[in-house]
Design an enzyme around this catalytic site. Structure first.
Site, PDB file in Angstrom:
ATOM      1  N   ARG A   1       4.786  -7.806   4.476  1.00 44.77           N
ATOM      2  CA  ARG A   1       4.729  -8.546   5.545  1.00 44.77           C
ATOM      3  C   ARG A   1       3.796  -9.339   5.970  1.00 44.77           C
ATOM      4  O   ARG A   1       3.693 -10.256   6.739  1.00 44.77           O
ATOM      5  CB  ARG A   1       4.988  -7.790   6.977  1.00 44.77           C
ATOM      6  CG  ARG A   1       3.811  -6.904   7.317  1.00 44.77           C
ATOM      7  CD  ARG A   1       4.162  -6.075   8.529  1.00 44.77           C
ATOM      8  NE  ARG A   1       3.204  -5.069   8.846  1.00 44.77           N
ATOM      9  CZ  ARG A   1       3.169  -4.234   9.892  1.00 44.77           C
ATOM     10  NH1 ARG A   1       3.809  -4.537  11.031  1.00 44.77           N
ATOM     11  NH2 ARG A   1       2.462  -3.156   9.765  1.00 44.77           N
TER      12      ARG A   1
ATOM     13  N   THR B   1      -1.197   9.291   3.014  1.00 42.05           N
ATOM     14  CA  THR B   1      -1.053   7.595   2.986  1.00 42.05           C
ATOM     15  C   THR B   1      -1.955   7.411   4.435  1.00 42.05           C
ATOM     16  O   THR B   1      -2.020   8.126   5.319  1.00 42.05           O
ATOM     17  CB  THR B   1       0.200   7.190   2.819  1.00 42.05           C
ATOM     18  OG1 THR B   1       1.005   7.564   4.107  1.00 42.05           O
ATOM     19  CG2 THR B   1       1.084   7.464   1.697  1.00 42.05           C
TER      20      THR B   1
ATOM     21  N   LYS C   1       0.896  -1.210  -0.038  1.00 44.18           N
ATOM     22  CA  LYS C   1      -0.048  -0.027   0.060  1.00 44.18           C
ATOM     23  C   LYS C   1       1.006   1.318  -0.167  1.00 44.18           C
ATOM     24  O   LYS C   1       2.158   1.074   0.210  1.00 44.18           O
ATOM     25  CB  LYS C   1      -0.845   0.020   1.210  1.00 44.18           C
ATOM     26  CG  LYS C   1      -0.247   0.081   2.423  1.00 44.18           C
ATOM     27  CD  LYS C   1      -1.173   0.382   3.736  1.00 44.18           C
ATOM     28  CE  LYS C   1      -0.632   0.485   5.039  1.00 44.18           C
ATOM     29  NZ  LYS C   1      -1.423   0.532   6.004  1.00 44.18           N
TER      30      LYS C   1
ATOM     31  N   SER D   1      13.322  10.397   5.272  1.00 47.72           N
ATOM     32  CA  SER D   1      12.227  11.398   5.646  1.00 47.72           C
ATOM     33  C   SER D   1      12.770  12.871   5.730  1.00 47.72           C
ATOM     34  O   SER D   1      13.945  12.757   6.369  1.00 47.72           O
ATOM     35  CB  SER D   1      11.199  11.185   6.770  1.00 47.72           C
ATOM     36  OG  SER D   1      10.574  12.108   7.067  1.00 47.72           O
TER      37      SER D   1
ATOM     38  N   ASN E   1      11.792   0.661   1.457  1.00 49.43           N
ATOM     39  CA  ASN E   1      10.421   1.574   1.607  1.00 49.43           C
ATOM     40  C   ASN E   1       9.573   1.258   2.990  1.00 49.43           C
ATOM     41  O   ASN E   1       9.042   2.234   3.649  1.00 49.43           O
ATOM     42  CB  ASN E   1       9.347   1.396   0.547  1.00 49.43           C
ATOM     43  CG  ASN E   1       8.259   2.178   0.762  1.00 49.43           C
ATOM     44  OD1 ASN E   1       8.182   3.312   0.688  1.00 49.43           O
ATOM     45  ND2 ASN E   1       7.175   1.544   0.963  1.00 49.43           N
TER      46      ASN E   1
ATOM     47  N   TYR F   1      10.823   8.246  15.763  1.00 48.46           N
ATOM     48  CA  TYR F   1      10.797   8.410  14.117  1.00 48.46           C
ATOM     49  C   TYR F   1      11.772   9.045  13.531  1.00 48.46           C
ATOM     50  O   TYR F   1      12.661   8.450  12.548  1.00 48.46           O
ATOM     51  CB  TYR F   1       9.467   8.750  13.630  1.00 48.46           C
ATOM     52  CG  TYR F   1       9.046   8.534  12.146  1.00 48.46           C
ATOM     53  CD1 TYR F   1       8.857   7.526  11.575  1.00 48.46           C
ATOM     54  CD2 TYR F   1       9.432  10.064  11.338  1.00 48.46           C
ATOM     55  CE1 TYR F   1       8.668   7.401  10.157  1.00 48.46           C
ATOM     56  CE2 TYR F   1       9.122  10.139   9.987  1.00 48.46           C
ATOM     57  CZ  TYR F   1       8.787   8.591   9.413  1.00 48.46           C
ATOM     58  OH  TYR F   1       8.655   8.552   7.944  1.00 48.46           O
TER      59      TYR F   1
HETATM   60  P1  NAP Z   1       2.241   3.297   4.705  1.00 43.20           P
HETATM   61  O1  NAP Z   1       0.960   3.582   3.927  1.00 43.20           O
HETATM   62  O2  NAP Z   1       1.611   3.154   6.221  1.00 43.20           O
HETATM   63  O3  NAP Z   1       2.974   2.071   4.374  1.00 43.20           O
HETATM   64  C1  NAP Z   1       3.953   1.375   5.005  1.00 43.20           C
HETATM   65  C2  NAP Z   1       4.423   0.031   4.413  1.00 43.20           C
HETATM   66  O4  NAP Z   1       5.259  -0.447   5.165  1.00 43.20           O
HETATM   67  C3  NAP Z   1       2.883  -0.676   4.370  1.00 43.20           C
HETATM   68  O5  NAP Z   1       3.038  -1.505   3.279  1.00 43.20           O
HETATM   69  C4  NAP Z   1       3.237  -1.753   5.731  1.00 43.20           C
HETATM   70  O6  NAP Z   1       2.590  -3.022   5.668  1.00 43.20           O
HETATM   71  C5  NAP Z   1       4.733  -1.674   5.618  1.00 43.20           C
HETATM   72  N1  NAP Z   1       5.482  -2.186   6.701  1.00 43.20           N
HETATM   73  C6  NAP Z   1       5.344  -1.626   8.148  1.00 43.20           C
HETATM   74  N2  NAP Z   1       5.876  -2.590   8.953  1.00 43.20           N
HETATM   75  C7  NAP Z   1       6.549  -3.651   8.239  1.00 43.20           C
HETATM   76  C8  NAP Z   1       7.399  -4.715   8.643  1.00 43.20           C
HETATM   77  N3  NAP Z   1       7.838  -4.840   9.890  1.00 43.20           N
HETATM   78  N4  NAP Z   1       7.751  -5.453   7.493  1.00 43.20           N
HETATM   79  C9  NAP Z   1       7.297  -5.115   6.080  1.00 43.20           C
HETATM   80  N5  NAP Z   1       6.649  -4.079   5.940  1.00 43.20           N
HETATM   81  C10 NAP Z   1       6.172  -3.426   6.702  1.00 43.20           C
HETATM   82  O7  NAP Z   1       3.200   4.596   4.835  1.00 43.20           O
HETATM   83  P2  NAP Z   1       3.868   5.274   3.584  1.00 43.20           P
HETATM   84  O8  NAP Z   1       3.483   6.793   3.786  1.00 43.20           O
HETATM   85  O9  NAP Z   1       3.434   4.770   2.331  1.00 43.20           O
HETATM   86  O10 NAP Z   1       5.362   5.026   4.133  1.00 43.20           O
HETATM   87  C11 NAP Z   1       6.153   4.600   3.148  1.00 43.20           C
HETATM   88  C12 NAP Z   1       7.723   4.867   3.496  1.00 43.20           C
HETATM   89  O11 NAP Z   1       7.723   6.394   3.509  1.00 43.20           O
HETATM   90  C13 NAP Z   1       8.197   4.865   4.915  1.00 43.20           C
HETATM   91  O12 NAP Z   1       9.239   4.360   5.380  1.00 43.20           O
HETATM   92  C14 NAP Z   1       7.651   6.174   5.685  1.00 43.20           C
HETATM   93  O13 NAP Z   1       8.528   6.389   6.874  1.00 43.20           O
HETATM   94  C15 NAP Z   1       8.078   7.005   4.539  1.00 43.20           C
HETATM   95  N6  NAP Z   1       7.683   8.455   4.448  1.00 43.20           N
HETATM   96  C16 NAP Z   1       6.337   8.671   4.265  1.00 43.20           C
HETATM   97  C17 NAP Z   1       5.991   9.992   4.381  1.00 43.20           C
HETATM   98  C18 NAP Z   1       4.523  10.483   4.261  1.00 43.20           C
HETATM   99  O14 NAP Z   1       4.273  11.441   4.150  1.00 43.20           O
HETATM  100  N7  NAP Z   1       3.691   9.470   3.846  1.00 43.20           N
HETATM  101  C19 NAP Z   1       6.769  11.102   4.458  1.00 43.20           C
HETATM  102  C20 NAP Z   1       8.160  10.828   4.634  1.00 43.20           C
HETATM  103  C21 NAP Z   1       8.515   9.497   4.756  1.00 43.20           C
HETATM  104  P3  NAP Z   1       1.314  -3.066   6.539  1.00 43.20           P
HETATM  105  O15 NAP Z   1       0.110  -2.598   5.650  1.00 43.20           O
HETATM  106  O16 NAP Z   1       1.165  -4.558   6.597  1.00 43.20           O
HETATM  107  O17 NAP Z   1       1.226  -2.412   7.642  1.00 43.20           O
END
Ligand code: NAP
Length: 241
Positions: A34, A199, A12, A141, A87, A164
């Protein structure tokens, strides 16, 4: 043979969109998740769009075991890995200011965002080194930047989530140290700040769409052989450490 990429946390959010864009660019995408049901459903959706995407188990809480299994599978089927997009990442409700952050939140977040990422990457390095040229992209980030955290005039000055932010600063150190170790190879390592993206992680409050958040990650996963290594980038250019 076509290029192969592994994207973690790809069922996702940003990782899913990165998988879609890299598959559209011609990669065979190993969609890491996962959870088998969530991972298979996501891969099926992209397959139904005519893309070469396969679910693989990649749980960062069991990163060393998953990494070793993946290395064996990828080695047998492809013999190389052209890109790795680290990611997967989490936030935790117990995170917060230094005076209140919980031990559990610090341990949970570091387990996935830092230890898990490092331990999953390690067994995959020989496959990345076997590619003609490879890219590792660590999805960091802006909150992992010491400079951004110290900039009182910046938009994220008050986002003080110690666990974080520190986990992403540690991830940035992984980028710099691994880039140093691989400096004489054809494998590049970079951190990317995707921006503030709508997200589940942000409660869909981010200003950017997943399509916009994926752009720089997708670009860095396809850097040419002589591209930069050991840097921190956003779609706007170099991000300060
Ligand atoms: P998200 O929609 O919550 O997606 C996070 C993903 O990581 C999900 O697929 C989740 O799987 C997976 N995940 C969590 N724990 C895991 C584990 N132990 N093993 C494998 N997969 C795992 O978040 P996102 O916004 O797309 O974030 C993606 C990346 O971008 C992250 O590293 C986040 O820190 C970084 N980021 C995001 C933003 C933002 O504004 N969104 C900003 C800066 C950085 P499940 O569905 O199973 O939980």
């Amino acid at each position: 043979m076509g290029k192969v990429v592994l994207v973690t946390g790809a069922n996702k959010g940003i990782g899913f969109e990165v998988s879609r864009q890299l598959a559209r660019a011609g990669f065979t995408v190993l969609l890491g998740a996962r959870d088998g049901a969530r991972g298979n459903e996501a891969a099926s959706q992209l397959k139904s769009e005519g893309l070469d995407v396969r679910f693989v188990m990649a749980d960062l809480r069991h990163a060393a075991e998953c990494g070793a299994t993946l290395a064996r599978q990828i080695g047998e089927e492809f013999g190389q890995l052209d890109a790795l997009v680290n990611n997967a990442g989490i936030v935790d409700q117990g995170d917060g200011l230094p005076s209140t952050v919980t031990a559990e939140a610090m341990r949970n977040i570091f387990e996935t965002n830092f230890f898990g990422t490092v331990l999953l990457t390690q067994p995959l390095l020989p496959l990345l080194l076997a590619a003609a040229s490879a890219n590792i992209v660590n999805v960091s980030s802006g909150l992992g930047s010491l400079e951004t955290n110290s900039d009182a005039s910046g938009p994220f000055y008050h986002a003080k989530l110690l666990a974080y932010n520190a986990s992403k600063a540690a991830l940035n150190m992984f980028t710099v140290n691994l880039a140093y170790e691989l400096r004489d190879t054809k494998t590049k390592v970079n951190s990317v700040s995707p921006g503030y993206v709508a997200t589940d992680m942000t409660g869909h409050n981010g200003m950017l769409t997943v399509e916009q958040g994926a752009v720089e990650i997708v670009r860095m996963a396809q850097l040419p052989e002589d591209g930069p290594t050991g840097g921190f980038f956003s779609v706007e250019g170099i991000w300060p450490w």
